[in-house]
Design an enzyme around this catalytic site. Structure first.
Site, PDB file in Angstrom:
ATOM      1  N   GLU A   1       0.945  -1.146  -0.010  1.00 21.72           N
ATOM      2  CA  GLU A   1      -0.095  -0.271  -0.037  1.00 21.72           C
ATOM      3  C   GLU A   1       0.708   1.305  -0.078  1.00 21.72           C
ATOM      4  OE1 GLU A   1      -2.953   0.744   2.856  1.00 21.72           O
ATOM      5  OE2 GLU A   1      -3.075  -2.142   3.087  1.00 21.72           O
TER       6      GLU A   1
ATOM      7  N   HIS B   1      -8.696   9.855   3.250  1.00 24.22           N
ATOM      8  CA  HIS B   1      -8.369   8.451   2.151  1.00 24.22           C
ATOM      9  C   HIS B   1      -8.190   9.076   0.696  1.00 24.22           C
ATOM     10  CE1 HIS B   1      -7.675   4.743   0.386  1.00 24.22           C
ATOM     11  NE2 HIS B   1      -7.491   3.479   1.208  1.00 24.22           N
TER      12      HIS B   1
ATOM     13  N   ARG C   1      -0.081   8.696   1.937  1.00 25.39           N
ATOM     14  CA  ARG C   1      -1.893   8.896   1.743  1.00 25.39           C
ATOM     15  C   ARG C   1      -2.063  10.030   1.656  1.00 25.39           C
ATOM     16  NH1 ARG C   1      -5.555   5.172   5.200  1.00 25.39           N
ATOM     17  NH2 ARG C   1      -4.753   4.242   3.997  1.00 25.39           N
TER      18      ARG C   1
ATOM     19  N   HIS D   1     -10.736   9.518   6.950  1.00 22.83           N
ATOM     20  CA  HIS D   1     -10.660   8.456   7.022  1.00 22.83           C
ATOM     21  C   HIS D   1      -9.919   7.499   8.555  1.00 22.83           C
ATOM     22  CE1 HIS D   1      -9.641   4.585   5.918  1.00 22.83           C
ATOM     23  NE2 HIS D   1      -8.591   4.661   6.239  1.00 22.83           N
TER      24      HIS D   1
ATOM     25  N   ARG E   1      -0.077   9.234   9.294  1.00 23.48           N
ATOM     26  CA  ARG E   1      -0.437   7.148   9.334  1.00 23.48           C
ATOM     27  C   ARG E   1       0.535   6.197   8.101  1.00 23.48           C
ATOM     28  NH1 ARG E   1      -4.177   3.394   9.087  1.00 23.48           N
ATOM     29  NH2 ARG E   1      -5.436   4.875   8.212  1.00 23.48           N
TER      30      ARG E   1
HETATM   31  C1  SIN Z   1      -7.207   1.076   2.916  1.00 21.44           C
HETATM   32  O1  SIN Z   1      -7.212  -0.143   2.335  1.00 21.44           O
HETATM   33  O2  SIN Z   1      -6.587   1.480   1.760  1.00 21.44           O
HETATM   34  C2  SIN Z   1      -7.432   1.606   3.795  1.00 21.44           C
HETATM   35  C3  SIN Z   1      -5.564   0.416   4.966  1.00 21.44           C
HETATM   36  C4  SIN Z   1      -5.684   2.040   6.075  1.00 21.44           C
HETATM   37  O3  SIN Z   1      -6.263   2.886   6.775  1.00 21.44           O
HETATM   38  O4  SIN Z   1      -4.402   1.387   7.049  1.00 21.44           O
END
Ligand code: SIN
Length: 550
Positions: free
Chosen positions: A129, A252, A301, A360, A395
């Site tokens: 991610e 997010h 993010r 988020h 985060r």
């Molecule tokens: C996601 O699955 O994109 C969110 C994961 C997260 O907020 O850590």
């Protein structure tokens, strides 16, 4: 002066407020350590944020990690994402405990997706991610990791299989106030709770763990459920604990766009979709992240959300698109996202997915050490409600479930090690329940925060939001769950606005259009040190500022 007496009482060694990953992990550990534990939730036990987590748990497993990956590298990625505000010692400590915490969760029954292919027997599938430089995110049910974690923990808690018996659960009770023995300065002695009929109860306990999640509901559009109203931070502040970094609300970047008027909880499109190669494009088909960051679509993010927000402003559009059409087997790998897309007539195999940012995750919260201790004896916090030093100004993806697992366990052990006997408590509610704080209308708070405190804030917008909320704040006619929640939201909104107003720079999730640069003089946390008598005090990021709030 005292108010109404409790209509019923109960005793426990530890009261856990909240039944998500941090709360249930702590409760199970406490039960296994022989403590009498009681879990309190204002709704059903599975109504919190945990079940909505999709991507997974970031962890460097000893017996199944990408070649070259290490806990040190995970630490480095976490610090790189955190905008200079994470605490390196806390990051190192919490992430190092990740493998053991995930192993414990698996022993409790959680099932993760297995790796596929030759030589993969016994290993777990790993995804990537934003902000991660390696594939290190374990997941369950494709994109239903939180749901599996929640299922496993609640099943373990209800299991009579343990010699200690099931964990006692008190659902449908909102936490109203932490009680401190011997007045305002004494240690924690329990918790006032209220049921849906307005009956007050007193839970006598020398330890209270707040695991209530965040305050995403401050914004009109969020991935968070209705329960995320900031209750835990408000409880802790009113009890005399300190909160920090509240201004760092993470948006997010890829939340399913369901139309211009969409309010409340919106479906997430997990970052793991980008981890598998999907890319963000604008309405003209131009890549959004090209040239924005060396990791492009897998940048941290905050970087992706800010870039999407800028592109929306530049193009005058309401959404961008996540092009996942080249990904094989989308429906099988991402069944939750697929179902949400299908519900609005989008087929991710054929159509780019419309997405836009939404609130988020709250990176700040109640200040704790890495064992969940706050500055108030007997008061603990773990998970999103806490600011342990792991997240800083932004985060890293999928570090949150991990934090809940690690700090939840540790907090239970800390309670067990520090357990004291019952404390003398007042027999009736303090007449100034909710610390004298009053609620504003929830809808107004959400609109004001979305207009003035989302990505791309400025001083004038923050002040206007604060003024609008203050003008709408009025004493509540009585006590109810809605009043408790709205009062928490009002307090939290003013706290976020005050902290964001004093931080005259941009850093991590805190993006100010009037101060677009990061300023080294602000490389420290703002501490929200007090909220008594209707005034908030913000100290740290700038000169101390006291802000009166009705
Ligand atoms: C996601 O699955 O994109 C969110 C994961 C997260 O907020 O850590």
């Amino acid at each position: 002066m005292t108010g109404p007496a409790a209509t019923w009482e109960a005793r426990a060694d530890l009261v856990v407020v909240g039944s998500g990953v941090a709360g249930m992990t702590a409760a199970l550990e406490a039960r296994d350590l022989g403590l009498r534990v009681l879990v309190v939730t204002k709704d059903d036990a599975d109504a919190g944020s945990t079940r909505w987590a999709q991507g997974g748990i970031a962890v460097v497993l000893e017996d199944g990690h990408e070649p070259g990956d290490s806990v040190d590298r995970h630490v480095a990625d976490t610090l790189a994402a955190a905008g200079g505000l994470a605490d390196p010692a806390a990051v190192g400590s919490i992430l190092a405990d990740g493998p053991a915490a995930v192993a414990a969760l698996r022993r409790r029954g959680a099932v993760f997706d297995p790796a596929e292919g030759v030589g993969a027997a016994g290993a777990l599938a790993l995804t990537r991610e934003g902000g991660h430089t390696a594939f290190r995110v374990v997941h369950a049910g494709g994109d239903a990791t939180g749901a599996e974690v929640e299922r496993a923990l609640l099943a373990a808690a209800s299991s009579a299989g343990s010699s200690a018996g099931p964990v006692a659960m008190l659902t449908g009770h909102v936490a109203v106030e932490v009680v401190r023995a011997g007045g305002d300065r004494g240690p924690v002695g329990g918790l006032w709770v209220l049921d849906d009929t307005g009956r007050l109860g007193l839970l006598r306990a020398p330890a209270v763990l707040l695991a209530t999640g965040g305050y995403g509901q401050l914004f009109a559009s969020t991935t968070n459920p209705d329960t995320a109203t900031g209750d835990g931070v408000a409880l802790a502040l009113r009890a005399g604990a300190v909160a920090a970094d509240l201004e760092f609300v993470q948006f997010h970047p890829t939340v399913l766009y369901t139309g211009p008027g969409a309010r409340g909880r919106r479906p997430l499109v997990t970052e793991a979709v980008r981890g598998h190669g999907a890319v963000l494009v604008d309405s003209a088909g131009h890549r959004v992240m090209a040239g924005e960051h060396p990791l492009e679509d897998l940048a941290p993010r905050d970087v992706v959300s800010a870039a999407v927000t800028r592109r929306l402003a530049a193009t005058g559009t309401r959404c961008v698109y996540l092009d996942a059409t080249a990904l094989p087997g989308f429906a099988r790998r991402f069944p939750t996202v697929f179902a949400a897309c299908s519900a609005i007539g989008v087929d991710p195999a054929a159509d780019p997915i419309p997405v836009s940012p939404a609130a988020h995750y709250c990176c700040g919260g109640v200040v704790t050490d890495v064992d969940g201790r706050t500055g108030v004896a007997g008061l603990y916090a773990a998970g999103e409600v806490a600011r342990s030093g792991l997240h800083g100004a932004n985060r890293l993806a999928s570090n949150s479930l991990l934090e809940g697992l690690v700090v939840g366990r540790r907090a239970a052990r800390a309670v067990a090690g520090e357990l004291t006997g019952p404390r003398r408590l007042p027999a009736a509610v303090d007449a100034v329940l909710l610390g004298g704080w009053a609620p504003a209308d929830r809808d107004l708070v959400q609109r004001a925060m979305s207009r003035g405190a989302a990505i791309g804030r400025d001083g004038a917008g923050l002040a206007a939001a604060s003024d609008a909320i203050e003008a709408a704040t009025a004493p509540a006619p009585g006590l109810s769950r809605a009043v408790v929640e709205d009062t928490a939201m009002t307090l939290l909104a003013q706290a976020v606005l005050a902290a964001a107003g004093t931080r005259t720079e941009s850093r991590g999730c805190h993006v100010r259009t009037d101060f677009p640069r990061t300023d080294d003089t602000y490389q420290r946390s703002s501490l929200l040190v007090g909220c008594s008598g209707g005034a908030l005090t913000v100290r740290g990021a700038a000169d101390e500022q006291t802000q009166g709030v009705a």
